[in-house]
Design a protein around this motif. Structure first.
Motif, short mmCIF file in Angstrom:
data_model
loop_
_atom_site.label_atom_id
_atom_site.label_comp_id
_atom_site.label_asym_id
_atom_site.label_seq_id
_atom_site.Cartn_x
_atom_site.Cartn_y
_atom_site.Cartn_z
N UNK A 92 42.17 16.18 17.18
CA UNK A 92 43.02 16.08 18.37
C UNK A 92 44.49 16.05 17.96
N UNK A 93 44.80 15.35 16.86
CA UNK A 93 46.17 15.35 16.37
C UNK A 93 46.61 16.75 15.96
N UNK A 94 45.71 17.48 15.34
CA UNK A 94 46.01 18.86 14.94
C UNK A 94 46.24 19.73 16.16
N UNK A 95 45.47 19.51 17.24
CA UNK A 95 45.63 20.30 18.45
C UNK A 95 46.93 19.96 19.18
N UNK A 96 47.38 18.73 19.08
CA UNK A 96 48.64 18.35 19.73
C UNK A 96 49.85 18.93 19.00
N UNK A 97 49.76 19.02 17.66
CA UNK A 97 50.89 19.53 16.86
C UNK A 97 50.39 20.60 15.88
N UNK A 98 49.90 21.71 16.40
CA UNK A 98 49.32 22.73 15.51
C UNK A 98 50.36 23.38 14.58
N UNK A 99 51.57 23.60 15.10
CA UNK A 99 52.60 24.22 14.26
C UNK A 99 52.96 23.33 13.07
N UNK A 100 53.03 22.04 13.30
CA UNK A 100 53.36 21.11 12.22
C UNK A 100 52.30 21.12 11.13
N UNK A 101 51.05 21.04 11.55
CA UNK A 101 49.94 21.02 10.58
C UNK A 101 49.87 22.34 9.81
N UNK A 102 49.92 23.44 10.52
CA UNK A 102 49.78 24.73 9.87
C UNK A 102 50.99 25.05 9.00
N UNK A 103 52.19 24.76 9.48
CA UNK A 103 53.39 25.03 8.69
C UNK A 103 53.46 24.21 7.42
N UNK A 104 53.11 22.92 7.52
CA UNK A 104 53.12 22.05 6.34
C UNK A 104 52.10 22.53 5.30
N UNK A 105 50.91 22.87 5.77
CA UNK A 105 49.87 23.36 4.85
C UNK A 105 50.29 24.67 4.20
N UNK A 106 50.92 25.54 4.97
CA UNK A 106 51.33 26.84 4.44
C UNK A 106 52.40 26.68 3.36
N UNK A 107 53.38 25.84 3.61
CA UNK A 107 54.46 25.63 2.64
C UNK A 107 53.93 25.00 1.35
N UNK A 108 53.07 23.99 1.49
CA UNK A 108 52.49 23.35 0.30
C UNK A 108 51.64 24.35 -0.50
N UNK A 109 50.89 25.20 0.20
CA UNK A 109 50.07 26.18 -0.50
C UNK A 109 50.93 27.18 -1.27
N UNK A 110 52.06 27.59 -0.67
CA UNK A 110 52.96 28.52 -1.35
C UNK A 110 53.56 27.88 -2.59
N UNK A 111 54.01 26.64 -2.46
CA UNK A 111 54.65 25.95 -3.59
C UNK A 111 53.66 25.76 -4.74
N UNK A 112 52.47 25.27 -4.44
CA UNK A 112 51.47 25.05 -5.49
C UNK A 112 51.02 26.36 -6.11
N UNK A 113 50.94 27.42 -5.31
CA UNK A 113 50.53 28.72 -5.85
C UNK A 113 51.58 29.25 -6.82
N UNK A 114 52.84 29.13 -6.46
CA UNK A 114 53.91 29.60 -7.35
C UNK A 114 53.93 28.78 -8.63
N UNK A 115 53.77 27.47 -8.51
CA UNK A 115 53.75 26.61 -9.71
C UNK A 115 52.58 26.98 -10.61
N UNK A 116 51.41 27.22 -10.02
CA UNK A 116 50.24 27.55 -10.82
C UNK A 116 50.39 28.86 -11.56
N UNK A 117 50.90 29.89 -10.87
CA UNK A 117 51.01 31.20 -11.49
C UNK A 117 52.18 31.28 -12.46
N UNK A 118 53.29 30.60 -12.13
CA UNK A 118 54.48 30.68 -12.98
C UNK A 118 54.40 29.75 -14.18
N UNK A 119 54.13 28.48 -13.93
CA UNK A 119 54.12 27.50 -15.01
C UNK A 119 52.76 27.40 -15.70
#
Length: 631
Positions: A92-119
């Motif tokens: 229900x929290x995810x449904x109330x603020x879907x942009x927040x949940x999806x945006x946060x997850x997307x940014x964290x996934x990008x950061x960790x992916x770059x760190x994994x591939x680069x470093x």
């Protein structure tokens, strides 16, 4: 008048709380006028409406909807709603603020992916240095042989056994790197005048530089057509076989010279080190100082005509002596010298009658111990350049058959370098082709998801879920697991995760649409509270069993298979997690847009296909009016 006011108040009450009608829709009721279910379905077909289930049998989501939001008390009292679980509250929290949940997850996934591939030093190539870590009997013996060779002097001088114990108990740092050398190709050639002088003077023949992996010389391996037969009859020492090798070497030297890939002396590229060179020197029957002029003195045709059976027999006898000396009695340099054992010095002399240093690579391992006494395999070493561009040019020429392989009925050859660079180039090319197949797999998966969801937005988020799982799995694989060996086998996991990732998207979308169709009056938060935990649980069972199956394969002692099992298990786990973090909030956004009556083609193109859209805004209004009429 009073009766009219009561009717007006009752209608106002019903309009003010349409969700209570949804709860009533989930409660028990009997069909009107005793109509049977078949009559209800017939009436629904006649009116063009979907048949609704009898109220005596509430649907799965309707029943849970009533339990959590509008409980019924058969005794007439007020029943308390069933408490939502932590997963339902998070949904229900995810449904109330879907942009927040999806945006946060997307940014964290990008950061960790770059760190994994680069470093994490990720490279789309094969690391051959990991061969010795496979854990098989042959790899363990090879590791022991390498370590003993590297520490031979220390072991010889060890009086207490400490060196041996240390080798047995402690991991030796960088021992693989010391063995295989630098696997990276040098972009520029580094050859000094002394090395060129050594090549042109003939001292290069049979030397350590000739066979060194660091020098990356071109090598041709030859075999007779019946080499793998149980009863071979042909030998490389036959006149026709020597002639074929001679012609092939001549053509290959011409191709190398045309592309400036070999070291040129006064007479051009020097002749390769092979049985042909040995045969020519044997025919000269004297120490010949300038071997570069041998091809002019004895051509390939002359070699075949002069190679009589008696000459071949004499050369075979000389070859037997050289092979026995090189394999059993040779000193470190293979020439005359001394061997010192403790306080005793023994003088030894090389009995090999050939004028240049003999290398056992000229014959196969069964010679001369086989009953037939035939040479089935042999090699030719070319003095070639080792720059990165030179190696790539030689590989391309080999792939384009510019180097003579003598592919006839008697003999066949294959080319590589002393450092197996062609194998590396070929492996890299295979990886590239597999990446193309992976892209094709992604296209097929995207099309299947688009057809099923009828939503480009949900399809895009499903692809992001699958794509992110690969670098995130590598991040955990490298940093958390500490595994630095990434074998080519791991890339097969791409096809596995595309299949399972698409399946997770199908499950999530179908669960949501089923819940929405059963709860047309429910809010997005209420549908999410019921559908998303149910979808997560269903996907958990399938993902868990598959991941455990791959993780269980890690008990295999073969290193690349262990790495593959761990990596694919991580891929499946991370794909499941990304489905929850990206696709679930995307479904909430999708539902909110549909409730608002969005006709954006990126959200859904179902409305343009002439089909009834059960999740449109009109459907909710119709469902609410039906509830009011039924009440």
């Amino acid at each position: 008048m009073e009766e009219s006011e009561e009717s007006h108040n009752e209608e106002k009450k019903d309009d003010s709380n349409p969700l209570s009608e949804q709860a009533g829709d989930a409660a028990s009721y009997e069909p009107e006028n005793g109509a049977s279910s078949s009559e209800i379905k017939s009436e629904a077909r006649a009116t063009g409406e979907k048949p609704r289930p009898p109220r005596g049998v509430p649907s799965f989501y309707s029943a849970r909807f009533s339990e959590h939001f509008f409980p019924n008390n058969n005794d007439g009292g007020n029943a308390s709603p069933k408490k939502l679980s932590i997963f339902q509250r998070y949904a229900m929290s995810m449904a109330r603020r879907p942009w927040t949940h999806m945006g946060t997850s997307f940014v964290l996934a990008v950061i960790l992916s770059i760190c994994g591939l680069a470093f994490g030093e990720f490279k789309v190539a094969i690391d051959n240095a990991g061969w010795w870590s496979r854990g098989t009997l042959i790899s363990n013996r090879a590791s022991q042989e390498i370590l003993v060779s590297q520490n031979r002097e220390a072991l010889f001088l060890d009086q207490t056994g400490e060196v041996w114990d240390e080798l047995e108990t402690d991991i030796q740092p960088n021992w693989q790197t010391q063995t295989v050398g630098n696997r990276e190709k040098s972009s520029e050639e580094d050859v000094d005048d002394e090395a060129i002088s050594k090549i042109c003077s003939g001292k290069w023949y049979g030397s350590g530089d000739m066979i060194s992996s660091r020098q990356k010389n071109l090598v041709a391996a030859w075999k007779t057509d019946d080499a793998e037969s149980k009863v071979p009859e042909r030998s490389v020492l036959d006149p026709d076989a020597l002639y074929d090798i001679c012609i092939a070497e001549q053509n290959t030297l011409a191709a190398l010279s045309a592309d400036d890939l070999c070291y040129k002396c006064d007479e051009g590229c020097i002749s390769p080190y092979s049985l042909v060179l040995m045969a020519r020197l044997f025919l000269i029957d004297e120490d010949f100082a300038d071997v570069s002029t041998l091809p002019q003195l004895i051509s390939c045709d002359d070699l075949r005509s002069l190679w009589t059976p008696s000459v071949q027999e004499q050369f075979t006898s000389a070859l037997d002596i050289c092979v026995n000396w090189s394999v059993k009695l040779a000193t470190s340099d293979g020439f005359n010298g001394t061997i010192t054992i403790q306080d005793t010095t023994i003088s030894v002399s090389n009995p090999c009658p050939l004028p240049i240093k003999f290398r056992p690579t000229l014959v196969d391992d069964a010679y001369p111990t086989s009953a037939e006494n035939l040479v089935r395999y042999t090699t030719s070493y070319f003095a070639t350049k080792k720059g990165n561009n030179d190696l790539e040019a030689m590989y391309e020429n080999s792939e384009n058959n510019k180097y003579d392989r003598s592919d006839n009925d008697m003999l066949a050859g294959v080319y590589d370098t002393t450092d197996e660079d062609f194998y590396d180039f070929y492996s890299d090319a295979i990886v590239g082709r597999d990446m193309t197949l992976a892209i094709g797999s992604a296209g097929v998966t995207a099309l299947a998801m688009l057809v099923h969801t009828k939503s480009p937005f949900l399809t895009m988020m499903g692809l992001f879920q699958i794509i992110f799982s690969f670098p995130l799995a590598y991040f955990v694989y490298y940093f958390a697991g500490g595994v630095v060996f990434f074998p080519f086998l791991n890339f097969i996991g791409i096809f596995v995760v595309f299949a399972l990732g698409a399946d997770d998207v199908f499950v999530a979308v179908d669960k949501w649409k089923n819940a929405r169709n059963e709860l047309p009056s429910g809010t997005t938060e209420q549908v999410a509270a019921l559908a998303l935990p149910d979808a997560a649980y269903s996907m958990l069972l399938t993902s868990l069993t598959t991941a455990v199956a791959f993780f269980g394969t890690a008990i295999c002692p073969v290193g690349p298979i262990v790495c593959f099992a761990v990596f694919v298990g991580l891929l499946i786990t991370l794909d499941y997690l990304m489905n929850i973090l990206l696709v679930f909030p995307a479904l909430c956004l999708y539902d909110k847009w549909k409730i608002r009556g969005s006709r954006n083609m990126c959200v859904s193109f179902n409305w343009c296909c002439g089909k009834k859209d059960d999740t449109s805004k009109a459907s909710y209004e119709i469902a609410q009016r039906r509830s009011a009429e039924d009440a």
